[in-house]
Design an enzyme around this catalytic site. Structure first.
Site, PDB file in Angstrom:
ATOM      1  N   LYS A  73      19.545  -3.446 -24.622  1.00  0.00           N
ATOM      2  CA  LYS A  73      18.256  -4.132 -24.576  1.00  0.00           C
ATOM      3  C   LYS A  73      17.819  -4.457 -26.002  1.00  0.00           C
ATOM      4  O   LYS A  73      18.073  -3.676 -26.927  1.00  0.00           O
ATOM      5  CB  LYS A  73      17.243  -3.217 -23.884  1.00  0.00           C
ATOM      6  CG  LYS A  73      15.862  -3.818 -23.675  1.00  0.00           C
ATOM      7  CD  LYS A  73      14.988  -2.865 -22.865  1.00  0.00           C
ATOM      8  CE  LYS A  73      13.591  -3.382 -22.642  1.00  0.00           C
ATOM      9  NZ  LYS A  73      12.783  -2.466 -21.814  1.00  0.00           N
ATOM     10  N   SER A 148      10.808  -4.613 -17.737  1.00  0.00           N
ATOM     11  CA  SER A 148      11.116  -5.467 -18.847  1.00  0.00           C
ATOM     12  C   SER A 148      12.599  -5.536 -19.207  1.00  0.00           C
ATOM     13  O   SER A 148      13.007  -6.468 -19.898  1.00  0.00           O
ATOM     14  CB  SER A 148      10.334  -4.998 -20.072  1.00  0.00           C
ATOM     15  OG  SER A 148      10.740  -3.701 -20.449  1.00  0.00           O
ATOM     16  N   SER A 172      10.527   0.035 -16.449  1.00  0.00           N
ATOM     17  CA  SER A 172      11.348  -1.079 -16.938  1.00  0.00           C
ATOM     18  C   SER A 172      12.847  -0.933 -16.795  1.00  0.00           C
ATOM     19  O   SER A 172      13.576  -1.902 -16.982  1.00  0.00           O
ATOM     20  CB  SER A 172      11.022  -1.368 -18.395  1.00  0.00           C
ATOM     21  OG  SER A 172       9.854  -2.132 -18.457  1.00  0.00           O
TER      22      SER A 172
HETATM   23  N1  GLN Z   1       5.903  -3.135 -16.271  1.00  0.00           N
HETATM   24  C1  GLN Z   1       5.434  -2.060 -17.089  1.00  0.00           C
HETATM   25  C2  GLN Z   1       4.627  -2.595 -18.232  1.00  0.00           C
HETATM   26  O1  GLN Z   1       4.506  -3.754 -18.305  1.00  0.00           O
HETATM   27  C3  GLN Z   1       6.579  -1.229 -17.552  1.00  0.00           C
HETATM   28  C4  GLN Z   1       7.165  -1.632 -18.825  1.00  0.00           C
HETATM   29  C5  GLN Z   1       8.201  -0.704 -19.316  1.00  0.00           C
HETATM   30  O2  GLN Z   1       8.596   0.222 -18.629  1.00  0.00           O
HETATM   31  N2  GLN Z   1       8.624  -0.921 -20.549  1.00  0.00           N
HETATM   32  O3  GLN Z   1       4.121  -1.893 -19.047  1.00  0.00           O
END
Ligand code: GLN
Length: 469
Positions: A73, A148, A172
């Site tokens: 990532k 994400s 994410s």
């Molecule tokens: N969707 C969640 C957020 O927007 C999780 C993001 C993540 O786990 N990095 O914060």
């Protein structure tokens, strides 16, 4: 739902690592339309593959992961490679060192084929906020891959690498894994070093594996996890252990009937959940009915605390030390304001504002302080539920992958995407998303299991059985 680990087979067959990398590069080229990669490390990957092949030819002892090709990532540092958190503000940032988790994998012989696009600074559930544009879901190109870590999930699902690393702050790793039909493990807090991970919410963030099967996730965890003197929050006693055969018949499985009856959970997801529970019961498992701990407060708690931490973590991007700097400013203040306004996207700015607000002196106790207290309470509740059961089983997401643009105009709708995943980040427990056949409009659906701290190997063992149901 079991995919043979090609990298292991190829190694037994003696397929050169260079040939494997070449194959993946061709596959990436053929799937450019998915837009999984922010950058393909063609040259460094081929160079490293040649080094590994030479070492093998010279009879040197290969590492445990030699020949495995992974994607990372775009928020995990890999020395001398760009790492941007898919944000304009870091567009030219080159990593000065390698993240501990990745270094351990490199020491065992992985090749890194590229960095995958993600929501900007890992904030999002659809990969639509990436500076590199949206990523498509390989299972349904008109839909988002989740976020994400959407680029990582899509790359694994499309066969563009053997496995990938993601990071999980509120879901994410798990949510995109569910959307793309792969395995995604959020390790317990402290299990994997955060050194070299670009921080979003430091008390939540964890790096974890995203793979085509349970064994690969276990193999990556075995190598990656464990204490790191460079991360003071890493668990000094951590030991991953081994996957073993866990008969479902001996398990006490905690589940949440209210999800089965909830009108805001999609029908396909509810049916898949019901089916897994039925099959587990038939297999002899003891199902324990539980109420979902403070369900309506979880998403608000998560967004108060994670944005507070983000507003502090992202203060370092000031145009002075890192990345992008707005040109032509006539004062220090103007440079700072314009750099941050131009460098951060809309969602990141929204969260910095929200986080700064909840930390401001007049509101600190009302929001941040209260959410911290609720977090402590939640952890107790989850611990209690896990003392009466062996695992907690629930869907990863409230619904199937959605279409581009469907949620991006309404942040609250997007945040509710995290309603089943944030619990494990707030409490810190390990949580795993694994694919099950959905048998409806979409081929797969993600189920999630949560276990006690240091139970990652156990979770993978249990899910290996459940995924076959
Ligand atoms: N969707 C969640 C957020 O927007 C999780 C993001 C993540 O786990 N990095 O914060």
């Amino acid at each position: 739902m079991h995919v043979q680990a090609d990298w292991k087979r190829d190694r037994i067959l003696g397929i050169p690592v260079q040939q494997r990398v070449q194959r993946f590069l061709e596959a990436i080229e053929a799937h450019r339309d998915l837009n999984c990669f922010a950058e393909v490390f063609e040259q460094s990957a081929m160079k490293r593959a040649a080094e590994l092949d030479n070492a093998l030819a010279a009879g040197r002892q290969p590492g445990r992961l030699t020949g495995m090709v992974i994607a990372i990532k775009d928020n995990i540092l890999y020395k001398d490679h760009l790492c941007t958190a898919s944000s304009k503000i870091l567009q030219n940032f080159r990593a000065p060192y390698t993240a501990t988790a990745l270094q351990r994998l490199l020491d065992e012989g992985v090749v890194v084929i590229g960095r995958t696009s993600c929501d900007e600074f890992a904030m999002g559930s659809s990969n639509e906020t990436s500076y590199y544009g949206p990523v498509r879901n390989p299972l349904a190109p008109e839909c988002v891959p989740g976020g994400s870590s959407g680029g990582s999930a899509a790359a694994v699902a499309a066969g563009l690498c053997d496995a990938a690393l993601g990071s999980d702050t509120g879901g994410s790793i798990r949510q995109p894994s569910a959307f793309c039909g792969i395995w995604g493990l959020k390790p317990g807090y402290g299990a994997v070093s955060r050194y070299g991970l670009i921080a979003y919410g430091s008390s939540f963030d964890q790096i974890g594996p995203m793979t085509a099967n349970a064994e690969d996730a276990a193999t990556l965890m075995e190598v990656m996890a464990g204490p790191d003197p460079r991360d003071a929050t890493s668990d000094a006693e951590y030991h991953f252990g081994k996957m073993r055969n866990v008969p479902v018949s001996n398990l006490r499985i905690g589940y949440y009937p209210e999800i089965l009856n909830s009108p805001d959970v999609g029908e396909t997801v509810r049916n898949a959940y019901q089916r897994i529970l039925d099959k587990a019961r038939e297999a002899g498992a003891h199902l324990v009915s539980l109420s979902f701990p403070i369900r309506e407060h979880l998403v608000p708690m998560y967004y108060v605390l994670s944005t507070a931490e983000a507003s502090s973590n992202l203060a370092r991007y000031d145009g002075v030390r890192y990345g992008y700097r707005a040109a032509g400013a006539s004062s220090m203040e103007e440079m700072l304001v314009r750099t941050r306004t131009e460098g951060f996207g809309q969602e990141v700015r929204r969260r910095i504002l929200l986080g700064t607000f909840v930390l401001s002196s007049g509101y600190y106790e009302a929001y941040y302080g209260k959410a911290q207290k609720a977090r402590a309470l939640l952890r107790e509740m989850v611990d209690k539920q896990l003392s009466e059961t062996d695992i907690l089983l629930l869907p990863t997401t409230p619904d199937l992958p959605f279409r581009f643009g469907e949620r991006s105009e309404d942040p609250v709708k997007m945040y509710l995407e995290d309603q089943f995943t944030v619990m494990a980040n707030l409490s810190g427990h390990p949580a795993l998303s694994f694919p099950v056949v959905s048998g409806h409009t979409f081929p797969v659906c993600g189920m999630q299991i949560i276990g006690p701290f240091r139970s990652e190997a156990f979770l993978l063992s249990v899910a290996s059985q459940l995924s076959g149901f």
